[in-house]
Motif scaffolding. Sequence first.
Motif, PDB file in Angstrom:
ATOM      1  N   GLU A  55       7.778  -4.201 -15.114  1.00 30.76           N
ATOM      2  CA  GLU A  55       6.402  -3.234 -15.196  1.00 30.76           C
ATOM      3  C   GLU A  55       6.601  -4.046 -16.718  1.00 30.76           C
ATOM      4  O   GLU A  55       5.215  -3.811 -17.710  1.00 30.76           O
ATOM      5  N   ALA A  56       7.360  -4.028 -17.760  1.00 29.54           N
ATOM      6  CA  ALA A  56       7.343  -4.684 -19.214  1.00 29.54           C
ATOM      7  C   ALA A  56       6.774  -5.898 -19.547  1.00 29.54           C
ATOM      8  O   ALA A  56       6.523  -6.276 -20.032  1.00 29.54           O
ATOM      9  N   TYR A  58       4.433  -6.448 -17.790  1.00 27.79           N
ATOM     10  CA  TYR A  58       2.553  -6.860 -17.503  1.00 27.79           C
ATOM     11  C   TYR A  58       2.914  -5.668 -18.456  1.00 27.79           C
ATOM     12  O   TYR A  58       1.173  -6.375 -19.068  1.00 27.79           O
ATOM     13  N   ASP A  59       3.072  -4.730 -19.030  1.00 26.68           N
ATOM     14  CA  ASP A  59       2.852  -4.325 -20.243  1.00 26.68           C
ATOM     15  C   ASP A  59       2.692  -4.934 -21.433  1.00 26.68           C
ATOM     16  O   ASP A  59       2.204  -5.014 -22.451  1.00 26.68           O
ATOM     17  N   LEU A  62      -0.783  -6.706 -21.032  1.00 24.95           N
ATOM     18  CA  LEU A  62      -1.886  -5.193 -21.388  1.00 24.95           C
ATOM     19  C   LEU A  62      -2.135  -5.204 -22.897  1.00 24.95           C
ATOM     20  O   LEU A  62      -3.193  -4.386 -23.124  1.00 24.95           O
ATOM     21  N   ASP A  63      -1.449  -5.031 -23.769  1.00 23.67           N
ATOM     22  CA  ASP A  63      -0.984  -4.533 -24.846  1.00 23.67           C
ATOM     23  C   ASP A  63      -1.481  -6.415 -25.870  1.00 23.67           C
ATOM     24  O   ASP A  63      -2.358  -5.703 -26.457  1.00 23.67           O
ATOM     25  N   ARG A  86      -0.150  -0.078 -13.107  1.00 21.79           N
ATOM     26  CA  ARG A  86       0.549  -0.545 -13.861  1.00 21.79           C
ATOM     27  C   ARG A  86      -1.203  -0.174 -15.391  1.00 21.79           C
ATOM     28  O   ARG A  86      -0.793  -0.066 -15.812  1.00 21.79           O
ATOM     29  N   VAL A  87      -2.397  -1.065 -15.083  1.00 23.25           N
ATOM     30  CA  VAL A  87      -3.366  -1.066 -15.492  1.00 23.25           C
ATOM     31  C   VAL A  87      -4.150  -0.073 -15.580  1.00 23.25           C
ATOM     32  O   VAL A  87      -4.500   1.051 -16.532  1.00 23.25           O
ATOM     33  N   ARG A  89      -2.671   3.249 -15.530  1.00 25.10           N
ATOM     34  CA  ARG A  89      -1.775   3.974 -16.839  1.00 25.10           C
ATOM     35  C   ARG A  89      -2.666   3.664 -17.854  1.00 25.10           C
ATOM     36  O   ARG A  89      -2.669   4.295 -19.505  1.00 25.10           O
ATOM     37  N   ARG A  90      -3.171   3.202 -18.482  1.00 30.27           N
ATOM     38  CA  ARG A  90      -4.526   2.830 -19.653  1.00 30.27           C
ATOM     39  C   ARG A  90      -6.319   3.073 -19.340  1.00 30.27           C
ATOM     40  O   ARG A  90      -6.622   3.224 -20.302  1.00 30.27           O
TER      41      ARG A  90
END
Length: 268
Positions: A55-56, A58-59, A62-63, A86-87, A89-90
Amino acid sequence: MRDESERAELRRRIYGTGDLAAKPLFAGGFINFGYWEGIPLDGELTVEHRIASQEALYDVVLDALEIGPGDRVLEVGSGRGLGAQRVLRRDPAHVRGVDLMPEQVARATEANDDPRVAFVQGSSDDLPLPDASFDALLSVEAAQHFEDIGGFAHESARVLAPGGRFAVTTFFTRTDDAGTRLAELLKTFASGLDLAHRIDDVLRDLRAAGFADVTARSVGEHVWPGFDRWVALTEHPDGWGRNWIRAVERGLADYFLVTARKPAGSEA
């Protein structure tokens, strides 16, 4: 190395009719090596740690893309669709996933019921999507399989709107002879499942496709030690999978975050 048709059949067996995500090495359904920053590696590693590492990763992407409310987001190599979750969440406007394997598209579609998400079958160098239809494009640990990185770069530029952001993370090679040497260490390169794309060539292809602000940053320090420990726990402790970190130590490959931007006002 096998020819392109044989490589395609191999990937179909592993990701399509087979299901690599079901293996303990990729616990949780993601298929990536993970980003292990903040996860203690000197104690017991759990399945929860492994999922958190994936997951991290991906983060981190995305960041880098600064995904936010209202963005139209595309993932190339979307697998089982967990990255799309995961996307979400944004708070994007919508997320689309493209994967070469129809079986993966079916798995992702079944696992996602949010109306903002949809998945389609397609190739990274022939995306079945309209021009200038996305604000951000990501690909997480898939580009090592792409047969045509230049084609992927041009298709990414086509589907991104002016000012659109691009981010890819995976392992790329550093030297011209890395492919031969990696094939001696790693079964995935020997079989042709993974291809030895040189990082400098990837950046060149992105610039040739019209991207600006093209950068590559090594994130390997947060990938390789944790992944190596997990390999030792879930595979044979002296198996070939331990050669990933040896390949990195020999300067053959590393894990990179590659980012770029489509200039504002540019045509698709």
